[in-house]
Design an enzyme around this catalytic site. Sequence first.
Site, PDB file in Angstrom:
ATOM      1  CB  THR A   1      60.651  20.528  28.716  1.00 43.62           C
ATOM      2  OG1 THR A   1      60.583  20.567  30.078  1.00 43.62           O
ATOM      3  CG2 THR A   1      59.865  19.403  28.146  1.00 43.62           C
ATOM      4  CG  ASP A   2      64.626  24.735  26.619  1.00 45.85           C
ATOM      5  OD1 ASP A   2      63.249  25.090  26.393  1.00 45.85           O
ATOM      6  OD2 ASP A   2      65.109  24.542  25.790  1.00 45.85           O
ATOM      7  CG  LEU A   3      63.971  28.988  29.873  1.00 44.04           C
ATOM      8  CD1 LEU A   3      63.585  30.265  28.783  1.00 44.04           C
ATOM      9  CD2 LEU A   3      64.689  29.647  30.770  1.00 44.04           C
TER      10      LEU A   3
END
Lengths: 146, 146, 146, 146
Positions: free
Chosen positions: D24-26
């Site tokens: 996942t990313d921000l």
Amino acid sequence: MARIVPDPAVATTLHSFRVRFCETDLMGIVHHSNYLQYFEAGRVEWLRRRGILYAEWTSNGIHTAVVEAVTKYHSPAKFDEELTCATTLAEMGGASLVYSYRLSKGETLVASGHTRLACVDTWQKLTKMPREMRDVLLVAERTTGP
Amino acid sequence: MARIVPDPAVATTLHSFRVRFCETDLMGIVHHSNYLQYFEAGRVEWLRRRGILYAEWTSNGIHTAVVEAVTKYHSPAKFDEELTCATTLAEMGGASLVYSYRLSKGETLVASGHTRLACVDTWQKLTKMPREMRDVLLVAERTTGP
Amino acid sequence: MARIVPDPAVATTLHSFRVRFCETDLMGIVHHSNYLQYFEAGRVEWLRRRGILYAEWTSNGIHTAVVEAVTKYHSPAKFDEELTCATTLAEMGGASLVYSYRLSKGETLVASGHTRLACVDTWQKLTKMPREMRDVLLVAERTTGP
Amino acid sequence: MARIVPDPAVATTLHSFRVRFCETDLMGIVHHSNYLQYFEAGRVEWLRRRGILYAEWTSNGIHTAVVEAVTKYHSPAKFDEELTCATTLAEMGGASLVYSYRLSKGETLVASGHTRLACVDTWQKLTKMPREMRDVLLVAERTTGP
């Protein structure tokens, strides 16, 4: 809003970096999934040179989500090689952007491609780009890279 | 609150998976940074087998942030090999957890290590673990893996 | 061969870089597995400043395999922040090296740690470090960074 | 050699897996570069179900290098969600293969795309696919997934 095709001379930014060891695979070359990360780093640098910090932008609740990514692999890149990514804003619509990329090692073209980005809010809903945002994307580089 | 050392027989979960191509490096083996990702996947599975969805946990604003990670590399793992991660809750404090890991390929130990986790809120501030959270971490597996 | 502890003033190199978007996780901070990749990039730069290209080294069949990695996470790093990794050769044995790392954002310590490396050949067999290799690792930086 | 378009019913394999935290990313969703890794895992599983171990294949000096990758992102995927990748051999030429992918979460299409692969030797030189290799790619699944 009309689709705009910016002048490539104004709309291009060069960004150089070295291939990390962890980016290679057992073929001894850069794994093909890493190029999208290189393109993204080029895009972030493209914005920075125009006075835009993507980190600030996202804190205002406006994100540009990748909706399409195309990469062509021309010549393998290897560990520790210095690559240069030429990032160009190729097209701007009312709520979308197309960036194109040419990644080179000296005179050799390593990879090329483009990503289509949609302007979305924090809940991933499509959002029209504010006028100020469109304007700022059409200016030339203000600063040069490190 | 007192430090607890759970019974390893109750506090261990096995999780198996295959090495992906993109996880190898030019040495032809798994890059050493990937083991922390394997340990993390083992920890998520450890929670799931005890009825805890980490995704739900985090949506309540309680996160367990890694504050220390130690990995020892015993024998290289290769592309497509099936690895099994034995994850054990090794220690529980008032606002911290220690998980230990043994990653194996059949009878061969590939890597071992531990991570120390601190219980934090969404703003990264240290938070005492709620009693219910502590209790649920001390139960045995409810379900077995896929 | 005797264990050597080099002078930190001579044995330290600074390397700066920006956090990439893809290195963050859903907590909004850099995922903890990426720090080992930052440390590795610091180590490659450490060698380069002493006239050693790791890519050339490995083509001679001598590799330095990570056998132990320890990371302590002090303060989270975020997207686009500029981090500086201070890499120090902390210890040198007959067939092993210990590098220590201090990763900072301005005055703030983000992470610290060390990696123990074993000198191995292409078949992952432990190999004594050649004298020339030991000597070259004890010199000061010849060149400074970009 | 003539271009072949296999029967999709025979040429499709399903592979399921869970999204890892580190993917996942921000934005709280899977980073777009990870989809190429999911497609690759689907392709490796596609081969395995037809009795082909890619690891063995590569040890014979025949590699399939990705020369073009296209991904369309339809709906974001999140941490811990179970995704299913439907991988189809869409086209086979004398020295190239096209695989197409449909990645779903239950009934929801998450991403789709294709990769074009060129048959190369260890030195990255284009190589005609041996007849046996072509034949084996046209058979149906022999075994089903785990």
